[in-house]
Write a protein that holds these residues in place. Structure first.
Motif, PDB file in Angstrom:
ATOM      1  N   LEU A   3      20.384   1.611  17.702  1.00 32.93           N
ATOM      2  CA  LEU A   3      21.470   2.363  18.320  1.00 32.93           C
ATOM      3  C   LEU A   3      22.542   1.931  17.536  1.00 32.93           C
ATOM      4  CD1 LEU A   3      22.926   3.749  20.736  1.00 32.93           C
ATOM      5  CD2 LEU A   3      23.378   1.697  21.529  1.00 32.93           C
ATOM      6  N   PHE A   4      23.162   3.108  16.815  1.00 33.35           N
ATOM      7  CA  PHE A   4      24.229   3.291  15.884  1.00 33.35           C
ATOM      8  C   PHE A   4      25.641   3.852  16.224  1.00 33.35           C
ATOM      9  CE2 PHE A   4      20.737   3.078  12.471  1.00 33.35           C
ATOM     10  CZ  PHE A   4      20.845   1.729  12.358  1.00 33.35           C
ATOM     11  N   THR A   5      26.629   3.451  16.104  1.00 32.83           N
ATOM     12  CA  THR A   5      27.786   4.113  16.581  1.00 32.83           C
ATOM     13  C   THR A   5      28.393   4.823  15.018  1.00 32.83           C
ATOM     14  OG1 THR A   5      28.721   2.739  18.022  1.00 32.83           O
ATOM     15  CG2 THR A   5      30.286   3.804  17.126  1.00 32.83           C
ATOM     16  N   VAL A   6      28.431   6.236  15.109  1.00 28.66           N
ATOM     17  CA  VAL A   6      28.678   6.964  14.026  1.00 28.66           C
ATOM     18  C   VAL A   6      29.914   7.715  14.104  1.00 28.66           C
ATOM     19  CG1 VAL A   6      27.959   8.777  12.384  1.00 28.66           C
ATOM     20  CG2 VAL A   6      26.270   7.139  13.500  1.00 28.66           C
ATOM     21  N   PRO A   7      30.949   6.855  13.834  1.00 32.78           N
ATOM     22  CA  PRO A   7      32.391   7.700  13.866  1.00 32.78           C
ATOM     23  C   PRO A   7      32.706   9.070  13.433  1.00 32.78           C
ATOM     24  CG  PRO A   7      32.816   5.266  13.356  1.00 32.78           C
ATOM     25  CD  PRO A   7      31.164   5.770  12.959  1.00 32.78           C
ATOM     26  N   ASN A   8      32.148   9.301  12.358  1.00 31.04           N
ATOM     27  CA  ASN A   8      32.432  10.741  11.858  1.00 31.04           C
ATOM     28  C   ASN A   8      31.579  11.968  12.630  1.00 31.04           C
ATOM     29  OD1 ASN A   8      33.968   9.487  10.106  1.00 31.04           O
ATOM     30  ND2 ASN A   8      32.565   9.427   8.245  1.00 31.04           N
ATOM     31  N   MET A   9      30.673  11.421  13.612  1.00 27.55           N
ATOM     32  CA  MET A   9      30.000  12.579  13.969  1.00 27.55           C
ATOM     33  C   MET A   9      30.693  12.917  15.195  1.00 27.55           C
ATOM     34  SD  MET A   9      26.065  12.240  15.690  1.00 27.55           S
ATOM     35  CE  MET A   9      26.423  11.227  17.116  1.00 27.55           C
ATOM     36  N   THR A  10      31.338  14.076  15.099  1.00 22.83           N
ATOM     37  CA  THR A  10      32.181  14.583  16.423  1.00 22.83           C
ATOM     38  C   THR A  10      31.762  15.946  16.916  1.00 22.83           C
ATOM     39  OG1 THR A  10      33.502  15.669  14.689  1.00 22.83           O
ATOM     40  CG2 THR A  10      34.005  13.281  15.256  1.00 22.83           C
ATOM     41  N   VAL A  40      23.799   7.142  17.999  1.00 18.27           N
ATOM     42  CA  VAL A  40      22.666   7.510  17.764  1.00 18.27           C
ATOM     43  C   VAL A  40      21.701   6.667  18.173  1.00 18.27           C
ATOM     44  CG1 VAL A  40      21.345   8.698  15.669  1.00 18.27           C
ATOM     45  CG2 VAL A  40      23.833   8.832  15.591  1.00 18.27           C
ATOM     46  N   ARG A  41      20.516   7.196  18.651  1.00 18.10           N
ATOM     47  CA  ARG A  41      19.523   6.333  19.011  1.00 18.10           C
ATOM     48  C   ARG A  41      18.351   6.704  18.172  1.00 18.10           C
ATOM     49  NH1 ARG A  41      19.837   3.139  23.513  1.00 18.10           N
ATOM     50  NH2 ARG A  41      21.660   3.837  24.930  1.00 18.10           N
ATOM     51  N   ILE A  42      17.743   5.643  17.620  1.00 19.17           N
ATOM     52  CA  ILE A  42      16.455   6.317  16.605  1.00 19.17           C
ATOM     53  C   ILE A  42      15.329   5.359  17.035  1.00 19.17           C
ATOM     54  CG2 ILE A  42      15.743   6.561  14.288  1.00 19.17           C
ATOM     55  CD1 ILE A  42      19.151   5.880  13.976  1.00 19.17           C
ATOM     56  N   GLN A  43      14.224   5.882  17.406  1.00 20.01           N
ATOM     57  CA  GLN A  43      12.922   5.248  17.424  1.00 20.01           C
ATOM     58  C   GLN A  43      12.130   5.511  16.210  1.00 20.01           C
ATOM     59  OE1 GLN A  43      11.849   3.455  20.246  1.00 20.01           O
ATOM     60  NE2 GLN A  43      10.216   2.654  18.748  1.00 20.01           N
ATOM     61  N   THR A  44      12.012   4.566  15.373  1.00 21.03           N
ATOM     62  CA  THR A  44      11.237   4.579  14.107  1.00 21.03           C
ATOM     63  C   THR A  44      10.855   3.614  13.637  1.00 21.03           C
ATOM     64  OG1 THR A  44      11.740   5.432  11.970  1.00 21.03           O
ATOM     65  CG2 THR A  44      13.611   4.252  13.043  1.00 21.03           C
ATOM     66  N   SER A  45       9.927   3.488  12.631  1.00 22.58           N
ATOM     67  CA  SER A  45       9.330   2.450  11.822  1.00 22.58           C
ATOM     68  C   SER A  45      10.079   2.003  10.689  1.00 22.58           C
ATOM     69  CB  SER A  45       7.943   2.502  11.645  1.00 22.58           C
ATOM     70  OG  SER A  45       7.508   3.869  10.802  1.00 22.58           O
ATOM     71  N   GLY A  59      27.493  11.055   4.327  1.00 20.09           N
ATOM     72  CA  GLY A  59      28.702  11.062   4.986  1.00 20.09           C
ATOM     73  C   GLY A  59      28.985  10.501   6.373  1.00 20.09           C
ATOM     74  N   TYR A  60      28.081  10.034   6.987  1.00 23.79           N
ATOM     75  CA  TYR A  60      28.376   9.487   8.304  1.00 23.79           C
ATOM     76  C   TYR A  60      27.812   8.070   8.393  1.00 23.79           C
ATOM     77  CZ  TYR A  60      28.267  14.559   9.319  1.00 23.79           C
ATOM     78  OH  TYR A  60      28.831  15.884   9.389  1.00 23.79           O
ATOM     79  N   PRO A  61      28.623   7.120   7.685  1.00 23.56           N
ATOM     80  CA  PRO A  61      28.110   5.722   7.940  1.00 23.56           C
ATOM     81  C   PRO A  61      28.378   5.171   9.382  1.00 23.56           C
ATOM     82  CG  PRO A  61      30.696   6.232   7.006  1.00 23.56           C
ATOM     83  CD  PRO A  61      30.018   7.465   7.056  1.00 23.56           C
TER      84      PRO A  61
END
Length: 68
Positions: A3-10, A40-45, A59-61
């Motif tokens: 689970l990431f917080t992406v401030p630039n994703m508006t 953003v939630r990501i289910q990944t290996s 551009g979306y740290p």
């Protein structure tokens, strides 16, 4: 699950760019975006560092958020 917080994703367009970037690391990842919350939630290996790196390159740290 990450689970990431992406401030630039508006907006939805930003969310599509985020998904595209993450899918370049893992095409089979399950990705959920929430632009109003900038999450953003990501289910990944894939490795967390690889995900963070590709988001920064796009551009979306991501800010720190606890992995679920």
């Amino acid at each position: 699950m990450y689970l990431f917080t992406v401030p630039n994703m508006t907006c939805g367009g930003c969310a599509k760019s985020v998904v595209k970037a993450l899918q370049s690391v893992d095409a089979d990842a399950t990705i959920e975006t929430n632009p109003p919350k900038r999450e953003v939630r990501i289910q990944t290996s894939a490795d967390e560092e690889a995900l963070r790196e590709i988001l920064s390159e796009a551009g979306y740290p991501a800010e720190d958020k606890a992995a679920a």
